[in-house]
Design an enzyme around this catalytic site. Structure first.
Site, mmCIF file in Angstrom:
data_model
loop_
_atom_site.group_PDB
_atom_site.id
_atom_site.type_symbol
_atom_site.label_atom_id
_atom_site.label_comp_id
_atom_site.label_asym_id
_atom_site.label_seq_id
_atom_site.Cartn_x
_atom_site.Cartn_y
_atom_site.Cartn_z
ATOM 1 N N TYR A 3 -16.755 30.940 -5.512
ATOM 2 C CA TYR A 3 -17.681 31.575 -4.579
ATOM 3 C C TYR A 3 -17.030 32.874 -4.133
ATOM 4 C CZ TYR A 3 -21.061 31.789 -0.669
ATOM 5 O OH TYR A 3 -22.056 32.151 0.215
ATOM 6 N N LYS A 12 -20.356 32.301 -8.218
ATOM 7 C CA LYS A 12 -21.434 32.789 -7.357
ATOM 8 C C LYS A 12 -20.972 34.137 -6.823
ATOM 9 C CE LYS A 12 -24.059 31.868 -3.127
ATOM 10 N NZ LYS A 12 -24.271 30.954 -1.978
#
Length: 285
Positions: A133, A161
Site C-alpha cells: 500500500y 495499491k
C-alpha cells in the site's frame, strides 16, 4: 490476481455504536453482484484504527463469508508499528484471506533501504501474497519507482495499491517497466482512469461502493481499448469521487450509503466526525 475493481468496505455502525455485521455482508454482496472483483477489509475506509481486535475479527469473518459465497478475492489490511508486529499479524490471518494489504509503518520513515528490508522480511513470513500500500502522504515515507520495482520482483509480493496523491514522473517510470507478475492498482479514486490508461490493472476504490457497475465498466473499457467510452466514464466518475472525498474519508461516503438505506447510521468514530449535510447532498446529486 488484482485485475478489476476491488471495494474497500466501510465499517458500518448501528445505533448503539456496535459494528453492524449484517450491513457489511449486505454491502459486500451488493458490490460483488455488480461486478467488483473483490473486497478489501480493514483498510483506511474501514476505519481500521478505530476498531478493537474483536471487531476486526468480526469484519474479516463477515467479508470472508461473502467472498467465499461469490468466489471473490478477499484482501485484508494488515498494520503494525514495526516489522515484527506486522509479521505476527500476517501469520495470524484466518482462512479465507487471499492477500494482505500492507503499508510502510507510519512515522518511522526508515528510508528506502529500510523499506526494502521491511517488505523482504514480511515476504518470508506471510502465508498470503502481499500487496504494498504505497501511500506516502499517510506513512511519511516516499519510495521511488526503482525501489518499488525491486520489491515487486519478489514472488510473494503480488502488486501494489498506488496512492501517491497524483501522477508524477515516478508514476510514469513505475508503470513503464513493471516486474513480471507484479500488478498495480489505483488507490486514489479520482486518478483511476488515467492510471488504467497507463497500465494499471484495476483499482481499490472507496467510491466504488456507489456506481459499482460504472467503475467496473471503466476498467473493462480501458482493458478493451475503448478509449472514447473510457474517457467519458472517467470524467464522470472523477467528479463523483471528488464529491465523496470532499471531507475526510469515509464520512461523506457513509452519509451517502445511509441516505440510500444501505447502512443503519452514517456514524464514524472519533477523531472523525460525520460529514456535513451539504457535502452529503452534493455527493448524492
Amino acid at each position: 490476481m488484482l485485475r478489476g475493481i476491488h471495494v474497500p468496505l466501510v465499517t458500518p455502525f448501528d445505533a448503539s455504536g456496535e459494528v453492524a455485521v449484517d450491513a457489511i455482508e449486505k454491502l459486500g454482496r451488493q458490490v460483488l453482484d455488480q461486478g467488483a472483483a473483490g473486497l478489501v477489509a480493514l483498510g483506511t475506509t474501514g476505519e481500521v484504527a478505530a476498531l478493537d481486535p474483536g471487531e476486526r475479527a468480526r469484519v474479516i469473518e463477515a467479508c470472508a463469508q461473502v467472498c467465499a459465497e461469490r468466489q471473490a478475492l478477499l484482501t485484508v489490511g494488515v498494520t503494525g508499528g514495526d516489522t515484527r508486529s506486522t509479521a505476527r499479524a500476517l501469520r495470524e490471518l484466518p482462512p479465507g484471506v487471499g492477500a494482505a494489504l500492507v503499508t510502510v509503518p507510519s512515522f518511522l520513515r526508515p528510508g528506502e533501504r529500510g523499506v526494502v528490508a521491511h517488505f523482504a522480511a514480511l515476504a518470508e513470513e506471510t502465508p498470503v501474497p502481499l500487496v504494498i500500500y504505497h501511500i506516502p502522504y499517510r506513512t511519511g515515507q516516499a519510495v521511488g519507482a526503482a525501489t518499488l520495482r525491486e520489491l515487486g520482483a519478489h514472488p510473494m509480493i503480488a502488486g501494489m495499491k498506488y496512492a501517491a496523491g497524483g501522477i508524477t514522473q515516478e508514476t510514469v517510470e513505475l508503470l513503464a517497466d513493471l516486474p513480471e507478475g507484479f500488478e498495480v492498482v489505483c488507490g486514489d479514486d479520482v486518478f483511476v482512469s488515467p492510471l488504467l490508461a497507463m497500465g494499471a490493472v484495476g483499482g481499490i476504490l472507496a467510491s466504488a461502493h456507489v456506481e459499482t457497475g460504472a467503475f467496473v465498466e471503466l476498467a473493462e473499457a480501458w482493458h478493451a481499448g475503448d478509449v472514447v467510452r473510457a474517457r467519458a466514464l472517467g470524467r464522470r466518475l472523477a467528479r463523483l469521487s471528488a464529491s465523496l472525498f470532499a471531507e475526510p474519508n469515509p464520512t461523506v461516503l457513509k452519509g451517502v450509503l445511509h441516505a440510500r438505506g444501505l447502512i443503519p447510521t452514517p456514524d464514524v468514530r472519533l477523531p472523525l466526525v460525520p460529514a456535513s449535510a451539504e457535502a452529503v447532498s452534493q455527493a448524492l446529486a
